[in-house]
Design a protein around this motif. Structure first.
Motif, PDB file in Angstrom:
ATOM      1  N   LEU A  12       0.868  -1.173   0.000  1.00 27.20           N
ATOM      2  CA  LEU A  12       0.000   0.000   0.000  1.00 27.20           C
ATOM      3  C   LEU A  12       0.906   1.225   0.000  1.00 27.20           C
ATOM      4  N   GLU A  13       0.983   1.908  -1.135  1.00 30.13           N
ATOM      5  CA  GLU A  13       1.885   3.058  -1.267  1.00 30.13           C
ATOM      6  C   GLU A  13       1.238   4.362  -0.827  1.00 30.13           C
ATOM      7  N   ALA A  14      -0.076   4.456  -1.004  1.00 28.52           N
ATOM      8  CA  ALA A  14      -0.736   5.712  -0.665  1.00 28.52           C
ATOM      9  C   ALA A  14      -2.232   5.515  -0.581  1.00 28.52           C
ATOM     10  N   ILE A  15      -2.864   6.406   0.165  1.00 28.98           N
ATOM     11  CA  ILE A  15      -4.313   6.557   0.129  1.00 28.98           C
ATOM     12  C   ILE A  15      -4.561   7.998  -0.266  1.00 28.98           C
ATOM     13  N   LEU A  16      -5.077   8.179  -1.467  1.00 28.23           N
ATOM     14  CA  LEU A  16      -5.348   9.520  -1.976  1.00 28.23           C
ATOM     15  C   LEU A  16      -6.701   9.983  -1.447  1.00 28.23           C
ATOM     16  N   LYS A  17      -6.698  11.046  -0.689  1.00 25.04           N
ATOM     17  CA  LYS A  17      -7.922  11.566  -0.069  1.00 25.04           C
ATOM     18  C   LYS A  17      -8.733  12.363  -1.082  1.00 25.04           C
ATOM     19  N   ASN A  18     -10.047  12.184  -1.039  1.00 26.61           N
ATOM     20  CA  ASN A  18     -10.970  12.904  -1.938  1.00 26.61           C
ATOM     21  C   ASN A  18     -10.497  12.840  -3.388  1.00 26.61           C
ATOM     22  N   ASP A  19     -10.091  11.654  -3.789  1.00 26.90           N
ATOM     23  CA  ASP A  19      -9.491  11.449  -5.105  1.00 26.90           C
ATOM     24  C   ASP A  19     -10.506  11.174  -6.200  1.00 26.90           C
ATOM     25  N   ASP A  20     -11.684  10.682  -5.825  1.00 23.12           N
ATOM     26  CA  ASP A  20     -12.656  10.244  -6.810  1.00 23.12           C
ATOM     27  C   ASP A  20     -14.057  10.477  -6.261  1.00 23.12           C
ATOM     28  N   VAL A  21     -15.026  10.263  -7.110  1.00 17.73           N
ATOM     29  CA  VAL A  21     -16.423  10.396  -6.712  1.00 17.73           C
ATOM     30  C   VAL A  21     -17.072   9.024  -6.823  1.00 17.73           C
ATOM     31  N   SER A  22     -17.814   8.645  -5.808  1.00 23.86           N
ATOM     32  CA  SER A  22     -18.528   7.371  -5.836  1.00 23.86           C
ATOM     33  C   SER A  22     -19.502   7.362  -7.007  1.00 23.86           C
ATOM     34  N   PRO A  23     -19.456   6.333  -7.847  1.00 23.30           N
ATOM     35  CA  PRO A  23     -20.358   6.307  -8.996  1.00 23.30           C
ATOM     36  C   PRO A  23     -21.826   6.176  -8.592  1.00 23.30           C
ATOM     37  N   GLU A  24     -22.070   5.637  -7.411  1.00 22.19           N
ATOM     38  CA  GLU A  24     -23.447   5.406  -6.987  1.00 22.19           C
ATOM     39  C   GLU A  24     -24.029   6.589  -6.212  1.00 22.19           C
ATOM     40  N   THR A  25     -23.213   7.209  -5.323  1.00 21.55           N
ATOM     41  CA  THR A  25     -23.738   8.257  -4.438  1.00 21.55           C
ATOM     42  C   THR A  25     -23.238   9.657  -4.776  1.00 21.55           C
ATOM     43  N   ASN A  26     -22.249   9.764  -5.660  1.00 23.17           N
ATOM     44  CA  ASN A  26     -21.617  11.038  -6.009  1.00 23.17           C
ATOM     45  C   ASN A  26     -20.896  11.688  -4.838  1.00 23.17           C
ATOM     46  N   GLU A  27     -20.620  10.932  -3.783  1.00 25.41           N
ATOM     47  CA  GLU A  27     -19.851  11.445  -2.653  1.00 25.41           C
ATOM     48  C   GLU A  27     -18.362  11.251  -2.933  1.00 25.41           C
ATOM     49  N   LEU A  28     -17.538  12.123  -2.363  1.00 25.48           N
ATOM     50  CA  LEU A  28     -16.098  11.976  -2.512  1.00 25.48           C
ATOM     51  C   LEU A  28     -15.638  10.696  -1.820  1.00 25.48           C
ATOM     52  N   ARG A  29     -14.634  10.073  -2.401  1.00 22.95           N
ATOM     53  CA  ARG A  29     -14.091   8.860  -1.816  1.00 22.95           C
ATOM     54  C   ARG A  29     -12.575   8.881  -1.910  1.00 22.95           C
ATOM     55  N   ASN A  30     -11.949   8.026  -1.121  1.00 18.95           N
ATOM     56  CA  ASN A  30     -10.497   7.901  -1.103  1.00 18.95           C
ATOM     57  C   ASN A  30     -10.083   6.690  -1.932  1.00 18.95           C
ATOM     58  N   THR A  31      -8.929   6.787  -2.563  1.00 17.72           N
ATOM     59  CA  THR A  31      -8.429   5.717  -3.420  1.00 17.72           C
ATOM     60  C   THR A  31      -7.123   5.149  -2.837  1.00 17.72           C
ATOM     61  N   CYS A  32      -7.100   3.844  -2.651  1.00 19.39           N
ATOM     62  CA  CYS A  32      -5.876   3.140  -2.231  1.00 19.39           C
ATOM     63  C   CYS A  32      -5.061   2.792  -3.465  1.00 19.39           C
ATOM     64  N   ILE A  33      -3.760   3.001  -3.376  1.00 15.38           N
ATOM     65  CA  ILE A  33      -2.854   2.592  -4.450  1.00 15.38           C
ATOM     66  C   ILE A  33      -1.910   1.533  -3.898  1.00 15.38           C
ATOM     67  N   TYR A  34      -2.080   0.335  -4.419  1.00 14.82           N
ATOM     68  CA  TYR A  34      -1.198  -0.785  -4.096  1.00 14.82           C
ATOM     69  C   TYR A  34      -0.270  -0.999  -5.282  1.00 14.82           C
ATOM     70  N   ALA A  35       0.967  -1.431  -5.018  1.00 12.07           N
ATOM     71  CA  ALA A  35       1.895  -1.659  -6.127  1.00 12.07           C
ATOM     72  C   ALA A  35       2.856  -2.792  -5.811  1.00 12.07           C
ATOM     73  N   LYS A  36       3.308  -3.414  -6.897  1.00  7.24           N
ATOM     74  CA  LYS A  36       4.434  -4.352  -6.879  1.00  7.24           C
ATOM     75  C   LYS A  36       5.419  -3.827  -7.895  1.00  7.24           C
ATOM     76  N   ILE A  37       6.671  -3.861  -7.543  1.00  5.26           N
ATOM     77  CA  ILE A  37       7.705  -3.399  -8.478  1.00  5.26           C
ATOM     78  C   ILE A  37       8.827  -4.430  -8.538  1.00  5.26           C
ATOM     79  N   VAL A  38       9.576  -4.387  -9.645  1.00  2.00           N
ATOM     80  CA  VAL A  38      10.768  -5.232  -9.765  1.00  2.00           C
ATOM     81  C   VAL A  38      11.940  -4.370 -10.169  1.00  2.00           C
TER      82      VAL A  38
END
Length: 186
Positions: A160-186
């Motif tokens: 889990l690299e980051a949680i972006l606050k108020n990054d997107d809008v819920s498609p169902e409720t139109n409320e702001l939501r946070n987005t988790c960014i998970y990553a694997k790198i080599v």
């Protein structure tokens, strides 16, 4: 390098699954899965906010087929090896061939959830990205409150690299939501 010239398989398997590019004619099974799973998809997926006809989904499948061939977006459909039943849609999106890096997105037909299929598919797709496409980075982004989606990268050892606050809008409720960014790198 021109991504159109990159050769890689259009289908691969895991222990229980066949994972392949979308093909013309796949619209019916995908449409049926969306209909069966609409209540589970609505809170998370923008496409689930309105009803789509079988023809709409077939058209989308054909567009995805073309995008796959052009190496612009690599949507992948997931089928059970044993029965050939369609169970999920996934793929490698937001591609940056210069790195190369990809984002895995996914949804499962709710009639097949709870069996570890999506985790197996995502692991197979991540392995495919690293082994066949020489990925240096693979991301999974999901809503912070989507526990089922978050469980997959956590089980597979993504960071889990980051949680972006108020990054997107819920498609169902139109409320702001946070987005988790998970990553694997080599």
């Amino acid at each position: 390098m021109n991504p159109m010239l990159i050769e890689f398989p259009e289908e691969f398997t895991t222990e229980r699954l066949i994972i392949r590019m979308p093909k013309p004619g796949d619209g019916k099974v995908v449409h049926d899965a969306i209909k069966a799973s609409i209540n589970e998809l609505k809170p998370w997926m923008p496409f689930a906010q309105k009803e789509h006809s079988e023809q709409d989904v077939e058209s989308n499948i054909r567009e995805s087929h073309i995008s796959f061939l052009k190496r612009e977006d690599l949507r992948l459909l997931v089928f059970l090896k044993e029965t050939g039943e369609f169970i999920a849609s996934s793929g490698l999106h937001r591609i940056d061939w210069a790195v190369p890096k990809f984002e895995i997105g996914y949804w499962i037909d709710s009639r097949f959830s709870g069996n570890g299929y999506m985790t197996e598919a995502v692991k197979g797709i991540a392995d495919f990205a690293f082994n066949e496409l020489n990925a240096r980075r693979v991301e999974i982004r999901c809503d912070e409150t989507n526990r089922k989606s978050r469980a997959i990268p956590q089980k597979l050892g993504f960071t889990l690299e980051a949680i972006l606050k108020n990054d997107d809008v819920s498609p169902e409720t139109n409320e702001l939501r946070n987005t988790c960014i998970y990553a694997k790198i080599v």
